[in-house]
Enzyme design. Structure first.
Site, PDB file in Angstrom:
ATOM      1  N   LYS A   1       1.835   2.128  -5.199  1.00 45.09           N
ATOM      2  CA  LYS A   1       2.131   1.147  -6.215  1.00 45.09           C
ATOM      3  C   LYS A   1       1.590   2.108  -7.520  1.00 45.09           C
ATOM      4  O   LYS A   1       1.513   2.279  -8.424  1.00 45.09           O
ATOM      5  CB  LYS A   1       2.723  -0.054  -6.203  1.00 45.09           C
ATOM      6  CG  LYS A   1       4.066  -0.934  -5.133  1.00 45.09           C
ATOM      7  CD  LYS A   1       3.724  -1.678  -5.203  1.00 45.09           C
ATOM      8  CE  LYS A   1       2.586  -2.561  -4.467  1.00 45.09           C
ATOM      9  NZ  LYS A   1       2.094  -2.140  -2.949  1.00 45.09           N
TER      10      LYS A   1
ATOM     11  N   SER B   1       5.177  12.018  -4.281  1.00 47.15           N
ATOM     12  CA  SER B   1       4.176  12.057  -4.657  1.00 47.15           C
ATOM     13  C   SER B   1       3.853  13.415  -3.492  1.00 47.15           C
ATOM     14  O   SER B   1       3.286  12.869  -2.414  1.00 47.15           O
ATOM     15  CB  SER B   1       3.570  10.878  -4.539  1.00 47.15           C
ATOM     16  OG  SER B   1       1.966  11.068  -4.918  1.00 47.15           O
TER      17      SER B   1
ATOM     18  N   ASP C   1       0.529  -1.246  -0.076  1.00 46.64           N
ATOM     19  CA  ASP C   1       0.351   0.105   0.033  1.00 46.64           C
ATOM     20  C   ASP C   1       0.690   1.436  -0.134  1.00 46.64           C
ATOM     21  O   ASP C   1       0.565   2.189   0.352  1.00 46.64           O
ATOM     22  CB  ASP C   1      -0.994  -0.134   1.088  1.00 46.64           C
ATOM     23  CG  ASP C   1      -1.310  -1.295   1.101  1.00 46.64           C
ATOM     24  OD1 ASP C   1      -2.193  -1.575  -0.018  1.00 46.64           O
ATOM     25  OD2 ASP C   1      -2.233  -2.071   2.040  1.00 46.64           O
TER      26      ASP C   1
ATOM     27  N   GLN D   1       1.988  -6.566  -2.875  1.00 50.40           N
ATOM     28  CA  GLN D   1       2.641  -5.897  -2.119  1.00 50.40           C
ATOM     29  C   GLN D   1       4.060  -5.821  -1.294  1.00 50.40           C
ATOM     30  O   GLN D   1       3.718  -4.169  -2.369  1.00 50.40           O
ATOM     31  CB  GLN D   1       2.780  -8.230  -1.395  1.00 50.40           C
ATOM     32  CG  GLN D   1       1.635  -8.422  -1.682  1.00 50.40           C
ATOM     33  CD  GLN D   1       0.964  -8.980  -2.372  1.00 50.40           C
ATOM     34  OE1 GLN D   1       1.460  -9.793  -3.111  1.00 50.40           O
ATOM     35  NE2 GLN D   1      -0.315  -8.765  -3.021  1.00 50.40           N
TER      36      GLN D   1
ATOM     37  N   GLY E   1      -4.368  -4.094  -3.536  1.00 48.84           N
ATOM     38  CA  GLY E   1      -5.214  -3.690  -4.098  1.00 48.84           C
ATOM     39  C   GLY E   1      -4.561  -1.675  -4.644  1.00 48.84           C
ATOM     40  O   GLY E   1      -3.775  -1.627  -3.987  1.00 48.84           O
ATOM     41  N   HIS E   2      -4.711  -1.422  -5.681  1.00 50.33           N
ATOM     42  CA  HIS E   2      -3.910  -0.947  -6.850  1.00 50.33           C
ATOM     43  C   HIS E   2      -5.142   0.527  -6.581  1.00 50.33           C
ATOM     44  O   HIS E   2      -5.574   0.525  -7.452  1.00 50.33           O
ATOM     45  CB  HIS E   2      -3.633  -1.109  -7.740  1.00 50.33           C
ATOM     46  CG  HIS E   2      -1.799  -1.700  -6.863  1.00 50.33           C
ATOM     47  ND1 HIS E   2      -1.153  -2.705  -7.958  1.00 50.33           N
ATOM     48  CD2 HIS E   2      -2.178  -2.800  -5.939  1.00 50.33           C
ATOM     49  CE1 HIS E   2      -0.208  -3.715  -7.095  1.00 50.33           C
ATOM     50  NE2 HIS E   2      -0.634  -3.340  -5.638  1.00 50.33           N
ATOM     51  N   THR E   3      -4.297   1.675  -5.709  1.00 47.28           N
ATOM     52  CA  THR E   3      -5.752   2.870  -6.348  1.00 47.28           C
ATOM     53  C   THR E   3      -4.999   3.882  -7.514  1.00 47.28           C
ATOM     54  O   THR E   3      -4.026   4.276  -7.157  1.00 47.28           O
ATOM     55  CB  THR E   3      -6.143   3.894  -5.502  1.00 47.28           C
ATOM     56  OG1 THR E   3      -6.158   1.833  -3.918  1.00 47.28           O
ATOM     57  CG2 THR E   3      -6.913   4.376  -5.523  1.00 47.28           C
TER      58      THR E   3
ATOM     59  N   ARG F   1      -9.533  -2.980   6.023  1.00 46.18           N
ATOM     60  CA  ARG F   1      -9.418  -2.917   7.530  1.00 46.18           C
ATOM     61  C   ARG F   1      -8.540  -1.432   8.047  1.00 46.18           C
ATOM     62  O   ARG F   1      -8.040  -1.528   6.532  1.00 46.18           O
ATOM     63  CB  ARG F   1      -8.107  -4.056   7.517  1.00 46.18           C
ATOM     64  CG  ARG F   1      -9.078  -5.503   7.524  1.00 46.18           C
ATOM     65  CD  ARG F   1      -8.366  -6.591   8.079  1.00 46.18           C
ATOM     66  NE  ARG F   1      -7.391  -7.022   6.978  1.00 46.18           N
ATOM     67  CZ  ARG F   1      -6.186  -7.941   6.799  1.00 46.18           C
ATOM     68  NH1 ARG F   1      -5.985  -8.771   7.552  1.00 46.18           N
ATOM     69  NH2 ARG F   1      -5.998  -8.064   5.527  1.00 46.18           N
TER      70      ARG F   1
HETATM   71  P1  GDP Z   1      -0.633   0.031  -3.493  1.00 41.96           P
HETATM   72  O1  GDP Z   1      -1.082  -1.092  -3.223  1.00 41.96           O
HETATM   73  O2  GDP Z   1       1.142   0.245  -3.446  1.00 41.96           O
HETATM   74  O3  GDP Z   1      -1.436   0.733  -5.284  1.00 41.96           O
HETATM   75  O4  GDP Z   1      -1.603   1.440  -2.303  1.00 41.96           O
HETATM   76  P2  GDP Z   1      -2.850   1.378  -2.619  1.00 41.96           P
HETATM   77  O5  GDP Z   1      -3.972   2.109  -3.691  1.00 41.96           O
HETATM   78  O6  GDP Z   1      -3.597   0.056  -1.657  1.00 41.96           O
HETATM   79  O7  GDP Z   1      -2.825   2.263  -1.277  1.00 41.96           O
HETATM   80  C1  GDP Z   1      -2.556   4.209  -1.529  1.00 41.96           C
HETATM   81  C2  GDP Z   1      -3.231   5.300  -1.071  1.00 41.96           C
HETATM   82  O8  GDP Z   1      -2.893   5.742  -1.152  1.00 41.96           O
HETATM   83  C3  GDP Z   1      -4.441   5.069  -2.144  1.00 41.96           C
HETATM   84  O9  GDP Z   1      -6.012   5.435  -1.842  1.00 41.96           O
HETATM   85  C4  GDP Z   1      -4.153   6.275  -2.839  1.00 41.96           C
HETATM   86  O10 GDP Z   1      -4.958   6.709  -3.577  1.00 41.96           O
HETATM   87  C5  GDP Z   1      -3.643   7.553  -2.148  1.00 41.96           C
HETATM   88  N1  GDP Z   1      -1.932   8.127  -2.950  1.00 41.96           N
HETATM   89  C6  GDP Z   1      -1.495   7.338  -3.116  1.00 41.96           C
HETATM   90  N2  GDP Z   1      -0.588   8.408  -3.565  1.00 41.96           N
HETATM   91  C7  GDP Z   1      -1.079   9.572  -2.203  1.00 41.96           C
HETATM   92  C8  GDP Z   1      -0.352  10.707  -2.348  1.00 41.96           C
HETATM   93  O11 GDP Z   1       0.831  10.897  -2.483  1.00 41.96           O
HETATM   94  N3  GDP Z   1      -0.675  11.511  -0.987  1.00 41.96           N
HETATM   95  C9  GDP Z   1      -1.865  11.426  -0.837  1.00 41.96           C
HETATM   96  N4  GDP Z   1      -2.681  12.702   0.110  1.00 41.96           N
HETATM   97  N5  GDP Z   1      -2.744  10.236  -1.180  1.00 41.96           N
HETATM   98  C10 GDP Z   1      -1.880   9.013  -2.118  1.00 41.96           C
HETATM   99  P1  IMO Z   2      -0.499  -4.211  -2.219  1.00 47.12           P
HETATM  100  O1  IMO Z   2      -0.130  -4.648  -3.519  1.00 47.12           O
HETATM  101  C1  IMO Z   2      -0.843  -4.663   1.864  1.00 47.12           C
HETATM  102  C2  IMO Z   2      -0.848  -9.124   3.506  1.00 47.12           C
HETATM  103  C3  IMO Z   2      -2.657  -9.001   4.561  1.00 47.12           C
HETATM  104  C4  IMO Z   2      -1.750 -10.460   5.306  1.00 47.12           C
HETATM  105  C5  IMO Z   2      -0.634 -10.761   4.347  1.00 47.12           C
HETATM  106  C6  IMO Z   2      -0.900 -12.346   3.713  1.00 47.12           C
HETATM  107  O2  IMO Z   2      -1.992  -3.532  -2.064  1.00 47.12           O
HETATM  108  O3  IMO Z   2       0.419  -3.257  -2.106  1.00 47.12           O
HETATM  109  P2  IMO Z   2      -2.282 -12.932   1.951  1.00 47.12           P
HETATM  110  O4  IMO Z   2      -3.931 -12.516   1.494  1.00 47.12           O
HETATM  111  O5  IMO Z   2      -1.524 -12.493   0.575  1.00 47.12           O
HETATM  112  O6  IMO Z   2      -2.409 -14.701   2.183  1.00 47.12           O
HETATM  113  O7  IMO Z   2      -2.307 -12.326   3.192  1.00 47.12           O
HETATM  114  O8  IMO Z   2       0.073  -9.709   2.947  1.00 47.12           O
HETATM  115  N1  IMO Z   2      -1.346  -8.446   2.650  1.00 47.12           N
HETATM  116  C7  IMO Z   2      -0.768  -7.362   2.527  1.00 47.12           C
HETATM  117  N2  IMO Z   2      -1.063  -5.791   3.164  1.00 47.12           N
HETATM  118  N3  IMO Z   2      -1.039  -4.777   1.075  1.00 47.12           N
HETATM  119  C8  IMO Z   2      -1.221  -5.620  -0.345  1.00 47.12           C
HETATM  120  O9  IMO Z   2      -0.980  -5.861  -0.861  1.00 47.12           O
HETATM  121  C9  IMO Z   2      -0.853  -6.609   0.887  1.00 47.12           C
HETATM  122  N4  IMO Z   2      -1.130  -8.393   0.216  1.00 47.12           N
HETATM  123  C10 IMO Z   2      -1.762  -8.820   0.957  1.00 47.12           C
HETATM  124  O10 IMO Z   2      -3.072  -7.975   5.046  1.00 47.12           O
HETATM  125  O11 IMO Z   2      -0.606  -9.962   6.144  1.00 47.12           O
HETATM  126 MG    MG Z   3      -3.086  -1.924  -1.855  1.00 50.30          MG
END
Ligand code: GDP
Ligand code: IMO
Ligand code: MG
Length: 424
Positions: free
Chosen positions: A16, A413, A13, A224, A40-42, A303
């Protein structure tokens, strides 16, 4: 040629999806190489948010080829739901630009049941998995009993593999007090998807080789984070795949010499979802502040994410594990209004200062972080578009991270939107 790997440098998170979206505008192909819909990539473009779990985060850039590599575990229902959602927004998700490796393993209902059954049984020792069946699917792959996407072309093979698998899985499910599954209905349910799914099957390695031969750039999208890696992460609180950059080659079928640039995504503080050690975790008001200001709630499970200060010790390890050539520092704007910023520069462990991660299981839960304090900032930086727009205090924080990690911070960012990015 500059093929680029995007990798999470912390526990996932990091942002990416946002950086992949930006870099995909300069790439011909984007390919996922591990994980599944635990990710979950946003992406946010002009205020509109898209969350992707399986389809590469380059899909919003027309003209790019988006591929799911052999290293991914694919839930067919989730893939098709995502296809439908994107299509309803007018995005081209035709098999001409979206493909799945025939070698990718499929997540089936018994993988999800087993994941959830095992977590339920663990009581106080839960891993905190996403419950998406990731671990059990990779187990079957390693045990050589998995069902691969390419098997969908052979209904008899699907039927045979599912009934064989359920002979064993149903014994386990009953032992966990979970409902056993019916082989016929699992088979029929999967085969019903085959006509929609099979047009997406492709030979990912040849498609990527073709892109390379034509001089196009490839973007490898990691899921991850490095410290969730099955080998190098905080075992057993990890995911079930290799999340480090080296797996970009094995998970797509290209050789390691195809990986030219490795960009580590680093959140300006640290978060983690699920259980496991987290030395800089803040269980106080500052932790809550980061969670609220950063909207730190899982993009997959919703969560609340655990929050804490930046940890340069785990990041130095990520630099080495991935061979990072660049860093993208994200969510810097979230640190606004904190009176001071702390960076963990070392740990105290067994009465001594150490600047590496102790490897024995459980040891990381016993370290005490050694912090360095830097001044905070009050300015709103979310509209800054150049390095020189950033206030001095912010630049000091960024430069200190660069010094501690000895890697260039190429992107900063300052907000979730595609436009809120500074390139140095
Ligand atoms: P990923 O799994 O690495 O792609 O990241 P996620 O999407 O799970 O979580 C990143 C969250 O931070 C998302 O809600 C994005 O929209 C948000 N985000 C990404 N870059 C920035 C930033 O520079 N500032 C803020 N405030 N939010 C960001
Ligand atoms: P992105 O790509 C954050 C964590 C789970 C748990 C552990 C094992 O969005 O960054 P799993 O379901 O893979 O067997 O769970 O890994 N986990 C993540 N935490 N971002 C993720 O993906 C994750 N994918 C799995 O919360 O601790
Ligand atoms: Mg994510």
């Amino acid at each position: 040629m500059a093929n680029t790997v995007i990798i999470g440098a912390q526990w996932g998170d990091e942002g990416k999806g946002k950086i992949v979206d930006i870099l995909s505008a300069r790439s011909r192909a984007i390919v996922r190489f591990q994980g599944g819909n635990n990710a979950g990539h946003t992406i946010k473009v002009q205020g509109k948010e898209t969350i992707l779990h399986l389809i590469p985060s380059g899909i919003l850039n027309p003209g790019t080829l988006c591929l799911v590599g052999n290293g991914v575990v694919l839930d067919p229902h989730v893939f098709l739901q995502e296809v439908e959602q994107l299509a309803s927004k007018g995005i081209d998700v035709s098999p001409a630009r979206l493909g799945i490796s025939k070698k990718a393993h499929l997540i089936l209902p018994y993988h999800k049941s087993l994941d959830q059954a095992r977590e339920a049984k663990r009581a106080g020792r839960k891993i905190g998995t996403t419950g998406r069946g990731i671990g059990p699917c990779y187990e079957d792959k390693a045990a050589r009993v998995g069902l691969r996407a390419g098997d969908l072309l052979d209904a008899d093979l699907v039927r045979h593999k599912i009934s064989q698998a359920l002979e064993e899985k149903n014994i386990l499910l009953r032992a966990y007090n979970f409902d056993p599954l019916d082989a016929d209905s699992v088979t029929q349910d999967l085969l019903a998807l085959a006509p929609t799914l099979t047009p997406y099957l492709t030979e990912v390695e040849s498609r990527l080789q073709e892109v390379q031969n034509q001089g196009g750039d490839i973007l490898f999208e990691g899921a991850q984070g490095s410290h969730l890696d099955i080998d190098h992460g905080t075992y057993p609180f990890v995911t079930s795949s290799n999340t480090v950059a080296g797996n970009a080659a094995a998970g797509t079928g290209l050789g390691p010499s195809s990986l030219n640039r490795i960009v580590g995504i680093v959140k300006a503080y640290t978060t983690r979802v699920g259980s496991g050690p987290f030395p800089t975790e803040l269980l106080d008001d500052t932790g809550s502040y980061l969670r609220t200001a950063g909207h730190e709630f899982g993009a997959t499970t919703g969560r609340p994410r655990r929050c804490g200060w930046l940890d340069a010790v785990i990041l130095r390890e990520s630099v080495r594990l991935n061979g990072l050539t660049d860093i993208a520092l994200t969510k810097l704007d979230v640190l606004q209004n904190l009176p001071a910023l702390q960076i963990c520069v070392a740990y105290e462990y067994q009465g001594r200062r150490c600047n590496y991660l102790p490897q024995e299981e459980g040891a990381l839960a016993k370290v005490t972080p050694v912090y360095e304090e830097l001044p905070g900032f009050e300015d709103d930086i979310s509209t800054c578009t150049a390095w020189t727009d950033l206030p001095d205090t912010v630049r000091v924080y960024v430069q200190r991270i660069e010094e501690l990690l000895d890697v260039r911070i190429a992107f900063i960012s300052v907000g979730p939107d595609r436009s809120q990015t500074i390139e140095r």
